[in-house]
Write an enzyme that holds these catalytic residues in place. Sequence first.
Site, PDB file in Angstrom:
ATOM      1  N   GLU A 168       0.806  -1.368   0.228  1.00  0.00           N
ATOM      2  CA  GLU A 168       0.408  -0.069   0.298  1.00  0.00           C
ATOM      3  C   GLU A 168       0.968   1.232  -0.174  1.00  0.00           C
ATOM      4  OE1 GLU A 168      -3.320   0.368  -0.347  1.00  0.00           O
ATOM      5  OE2 GLU A 168      -2.748   2.967  -0.736  1.00  0.00           O
ATOM      6  N   THR A 212      -5.902   1.930  -5.688  1.00  0.00           N
ATOM      7  CA  THR A 212      -5.052  -0.254  -5.545  1.00  0.00           C
ATOM      8  C   THR A 212      -6.258  -0.739  -6.469  1.00  0.00           C
ATOM      9  OG1 THR A 212      -5.165   0.044  -2.574  1.00  0.00           O
ATOM     10  CG2 THR A 212      -5.029  -1.574  -3.956  1.00  0.00           C
ATOM     11  N   HIS A 227      -1.236   2.821   4.745  1.00  0.00           N
ATOM     12  CA  HIS A 227      -2.770   3.810   4.350  1.00  0.00           C
ATOM     13  C   HIS A 227      -2.816   5.155   4.549  1.00  0.00           C
ATOM     14  CE1 HIS A 227      -6.738   4.826   1.977  1.00  0.00           C
ATOM     15  NE2 HIS A 227      -6.236   4.121   1.072  1.00  0.00           N
ATOM     16  N   ASP A 256       2.128  -0.166  -5.129  1.00  0.00           N
ATOM     17  CA  ASP A 256       0.197   0.037  -5.934  1.00  0.00           C
ATOM     18  C   ASP A 256      -0.242   1.459  -6.674  1.00  0.00           C
ATOM     19  OD1 ASP A 256      -0.466   1.321  -3.696  1.00  0.00           O
ATOM     20  OD2 ASP A 256      -2.344   0.063  -3.079  1.00  0.00           O
ATOM     21  N   HIS A 257       1.238   2.618  -5.691  1.00  0.00           N
ATOM     22  CA  HIS A 257       0.844   3.958  -6.220  1.00  0.00           C
ATOM     23  C   HIS A 257       1.256   4.708  -5.267  1.00  0.00           C
ATOM     24  CE1 HIS A 257      -2.552   4.521  -3.212  1.00  0.00           C
ATOM     25  NE2 HIS A 257      -3.055   3.217  -3.406  1.00  0.00           N
TER      26      HIS A 257
HETATM   27  C1  GP9 Z   1      -9.008  -0.693   0.854  1.00  0.00           C
HETATM   28  C2  GP9 Z   1      -7.189  -0.761  -0.250  1.00  0.00           C
HETATM   29  C3  GP9 Z   1      -6.828   1.474  -0.098  1.00  0.00           C
HETATM   30  O1  GP9 Z   1      -9.270  -2.041   0.255  1.00  0.00           O
HETATM   31  O2  GP9 Z   1      -7.147  -1.290  -1.147  1.00  0.00           O
HETATM   32  O3  GP9 Z   1      -7.870   1.322  -1.425  1.00  0.00           O
HETATM   33  P1  GP9 Z   1      -7.362   2.454  -2.154  1.00  0.00           P
HETATM   34  O4  GP9 Z   1      -7.916   3.587  -1.141  1.00  0.00           O
HETATM   35  O5  GP9 Z   1      -5.401   2.411  -2.385  1.00  0.00           O
HETATM   36  O6  GP9 Z   1      -7.729   2.881  -3.146  1.00  0.00           O
HETATM   37 MN    MN Z   2      -3.850   1.567  -2.140  1.00  0.00          MN
END
Ligand code: GP9
Ligand code: MN
Length: 633
Positions: free
Chosen positions: A258, A300, A415, A474-475
């Site tokens: 994340e 994500t 996150h 992921d980003h």
């Molecule tokens: C939520 C997690 C976070 O299930 O994948 O999502 P994001 O806000 O990073 O897209």
């Molecule tokens: Mn994410």
Amino acid sequence: MFTKNKYFNKNNALKLTVYAIVIGIFWIKMSYIQSNIFSLNVENANEASILAFNPLSSIFLIFGLGILLGGRKGMFVSYILGSVLLYVNVLFYREYNDFITIPMLSQVANLAGMGGSIKTILETTDILLFVDVVIAAVLLFYLKSDRLTQFMPKRREGFLLALLAVPLFIVNLQWAETERTDLLERTFDRNMLVKYIGLINYHVYDAVLQGKTEMKKTLADSNELVPVINYMNENKNEDSDRLEGVAEGKNVIALSLESTQTFVVDNTLHGEELTPYFNDLKEEGIYFDNFYHQVKQGRTSDSEFLLANSMYPLNRGAVFFTHSGNDYEAFPSLLKENGYFTNVMHANDKTFWNRNVMYDSLGYDEFYSKEDYEITEEKSHGWGYLDEHFFADSLNKMKDMEKPFYSKMITLTNHYPFSLPEDKKLIEEGETSSGTLNRYFQTIRYQDEALKQFVEEFKQSELYDDTILVIYGDHFGISENHQEAMGEYLGKEINDYEQFQLQRVPMLIYGKGIKAEKNHTVGGQIDLRPTLTNLLGIEDSNPVQFGQDLLAENRRQLMVTRDGDFANENYVGIQGVCYDRETGEEVPSEDCAPGFEAAEEELNVSDSVIYGDLLRYLKETEMVTPEENTKDS
Ligand code: GP9
Ligand code: MN
């Protein structure tokens, strides 16, 4: 005199009272259901107020339309239909912990499941949810006295009510934006939509979304796939066998970290490494340092889409929501055909990003979500289950899994807003002007520690011999709003070029038999699938993929962002401006013209596939195209 006033006579007073009571009781019922039957995670007083307010605009709308179409009876029909809609959602929610969507209605399998258990989800007290219907009937049809005539709404009042729904909804939306910006564009969780705009408005929104999707799809036909296939053939990579099949038959763990950006790798804070474990681990595998995320609003979920399909996500909204009903020829399905057990592990609500629906379209066998983990208060913080426990439970699941498997794991602790329990903070927070960035360092450091426990235990387990690990970010976690603070930390001014380069995320392939290498090729998440199919030695017959094997020699080095910007071997092109990729110096814009053109074409072709749901024509087009070619030649 009051009684002589044209509008404010006793009859109108009665009328207003009936309106107020009927609207009021429906409002109370809907609020009760929203706040007591659904679990919408209301986090503060503002959210509670939004939730209490949001039924109003939809009530005005449905009652207004009812009156407009059928007067008093129409209003009552609206009351009944509204009540049934709420109740059906209550039943659905009890079973699925989710709200009904139109694509879901068409998924017979889901509903069949519900049919079987319908008796178990009915509760005797549910009858109370219809008591108000009787009250409404009495008020609308039987209330009269000698001096007052019956309640008789006029059509123009219906029109007025429906019209008033608009400003009420605008107020609702503006208010909701104080909690979550771009709510409708970002369409996160359905829970979130219902929390902020209410259940009935959510259904209206869902219908609009569906209408838009259907329209694009209806207008498309199989001919549109031909230029797509031609484009693919023209841009095909030269076949390269490098490392082909080195992981043949092995299990695959794709670990999505994340909000993890490359700038934290090999970097320090207060003289301490931010990711000490990953820094060492990357020396033992194939590490890519010019690997970019390519996500947009779907965050994500977009990164998951990129990996699964090697196609671009959409510029607006999350494709996981808007096009979950499309035909895909996704990576999980491919692996499944090759004997793999395919699954996702993510300890969050299964509805988040519409995953429970989209994962079926992508061909996953199983989704281990929140309810499949032993989540307790002590083991959770912020977004939920702490990574260390998520990792531990997941590894246990994988040990018992049928082999070979493909497990997609998604972490959560790092996150936004990047908060941690005190005892999990392994490093002092940062000292920049951004609290977000300062805390990010701590959650990144925590994630690295959790990763260490996971990988070390993995290495000790039997899995190690026949499993490859693919770890990637992921980003971004730190948005451009924190550019200044980022500049303070990195000791340089963050201009457009630097901001672009900050979109790099780490990518590592690690496992027994994988020889360590530092790979500087320019690529992105779109390239993950072809890279993996090459390593696994799996024949991938889906011709509609935009990525290229990251390990291939002489690969086309092009990474296109959803904004139409790009990076290639020599340049980085950002919004019409061209930079030397290595030095970051601005160069003549002509140098980037071919790159921008390629980027635009690539995105257009990809969008046409998704909007037109063109992969549904894949089989017939593949059959037609070779014949046509023969005719031409
Ligand atoms: C939520 C997690 C976070 O299930 O994948 O999502 P994001 O806000 O990073 O897209
Ligand atoms: Mn994410």
